[in-house]
Design an enzyme around this catalytic site. Structure first.
Site, mmCIF file in Angstrom:
data_model
loop_
_atom_site.group_PDB
_atom_site.id
_atom_site.type_symbol
_atom_site.label_atom_id
_atom_site.label_comp_id
_atom_site.label_asym_id
_atom_site.label_seq_id
_atom_site.Cartn_x
_atom_site.Cartn_y
_atom_site.Cartn_z
ATOM 1 N N HIS A 185 12.254 -12.843 -3.662
ATOM 2 C CA HIS A 185 12.119 -11.380 -3.691
ATOM 3 C C HIS A 185 12.835 -10.745 -4.865
ATOM 4 C CE1 HIS A 185 11.402 -12.559 0.474
ATOM 5 N NE2 HIS A 185 10.771 -11.422 0.664
ATOM 6 N N GLU B 48 -2.456 -9.874 -0.355
ATOM 7 C CA GLU B 48 -2.428 -9.212 -1.663
ATOM 8 C C GLU B 48 -3.702 -9.473 -2.455
ATOM 9 O OE1 GLU B 48 1.554 -8.796 -0.242
ATOM 10 O OE2 GLU B 48 0.240 -10.543 -0.293
#
Length: 341
Positions: free
Chosen positions: A140, A71
């Site tokens: 998550h 990322e």
């Protein structure tokens, strides 16, 4: 043959949030050749959640780019591309993973336009699923609306319906500022009615404007993302008991449309905020503070109440997960407490 009473009006069709986002990406890629999409599995695999289905086949490797699992790396490439005049859409597989790239999002994207005295705009979109999913535990399931809503230089949107999703994503791609688009994984497969107008190529939802989803007179419910649906369900339950809730879909976290909330509170004299995120320094906390500091405070007949996620990292077990995010019954309870019934 006459239409059945349950079928939508002419020109209105059922579109899932997934398809609405796909439509928005397709239309903006077609409209402006500077727009490109990058992220993990967005190209050949059609996206981890199939949001970019068919786009790689249509636009090719230059416009739809599969990245390595880094990322920090691909967000940095995207920010640099935006500074150089392109309009990247950077997908995070979940916003929890945007933590890997927080330096790029905040220190590089959000601050540059201000620090360069306006000479370097950074027209970039960071998008992907945010908040609780189902059975994926703490790494998550966090809501980042308050995190990103905290930072000047960013715009932050949080769609609920298919119309929100399409209109806000298109507006975000066209905006010259960095925009964070917080989608809900649990809404991707949910169909909503979309008007003919909403399905046109020029349809955009203005950033910074809330939408009143249901008019009411007794209490104002303010939510964003999936909890908007919970608020509408709670409103339907309460309506049977003679309580009429006004439901506001915030749509944008930053800049926040506090005027719409104020006008509603002046009318209903009661406020309940609902969010999937944590209570401390949350979106609801900000709304309550803004109402207290503003002219609507004098119209409140009871303290404003927040309904939030539990103040814990998301547990894995289903029963604990259900107790960690606001349910319809929690909203009904909060409204009754506020109205003292």
């Amino acid at each position: 043959r006459s239409r059945s009473p349950l079928s939508p009006p002419a020109g209105v069709s059922q579109v899932t949030v997934r398809d609405a986002l796909n439509q928005a990406l397709d239309e903006e890629l077609e409209r402006d050749e500077r727009v490109f999409l990058l992220g993990e599995e967005v190209a050949q695999y059609d996206g981890a959640y199939k949001i970019s289905r068919g786009l790689w086949k249509k636009y090719g490797d230059k416009r739809i780019i599969d990245t390595p699992i880094s990322e920090m790396g691909f967000a940095g490439i995207a920010v640099g591309a935006a500074m150089a005049g392109l309009r990247p859409v950077c997908e995070f597989m979940t916003f929890n993973f945007s933590m890997q790239a927080i330096d790029q999002v905040i220190n590089s994207a959000a601050k540059t336009c201000y620090m360069s005295a306006g000479s370097i705009p950074v027209p970039i979109v960071f998008r992907g699923p945010n908040g609780a999913s189902a059975g994926v535990a703490a790494q998550h399931s966090q809501c980042f609306a308050a995190w990103y809503g905290h930072c000047p230089g960013l715009k932050v949107v949080s769609p609920w319906s298919s119309e929100d999703a399409k209109g806000l994503l298109k507006a975000s791609i066209r905006d010259d500022n960095p925009v964070v688009v917080l989608e809900s994984e649990l809404l991707y497969g949910v169909p909503f009615e979309m008007s003919e107008q909403a399905q046109s190529k020029e349809f955009v939802v203005p950033i910074g404007k809330a939408k009143i989803e249901k008019q009411g007179t007794h209490v104002t419910l303010v939510a964003h993302s999936r909890p908007v649906g919970h608020c509408l369900e709670a409103a339907a339950v309460l309506s049977k008991e003679g309580v009429e809730c006004e439901v506001i879909n915030l749509r944008t976290i930053r800049p926040m449309d506090i005027e719409t909330v104020e006008a509603s509170v002046v009318k209903t004299n009661h406020l309940v905020t609902v969010e999937g995120g944590w209570p401390q320094f949350g979106v609801g906390a900000e709304i309550c503070a803004r109402i207290m500091e503003g002219p609507a405070f004098n119209y409140l007949d009871a303290p404003a109440v927040r309904v939030t996620g539990a103040d814990v990292p998301m547990p894995y077990a289903k029963i604990l997960e259900d107790n960690s995010i606001p349910q319809v019954k929690d909203i009904v309870f909060a409204v009754k407490k506020t109205l003292n019934i």
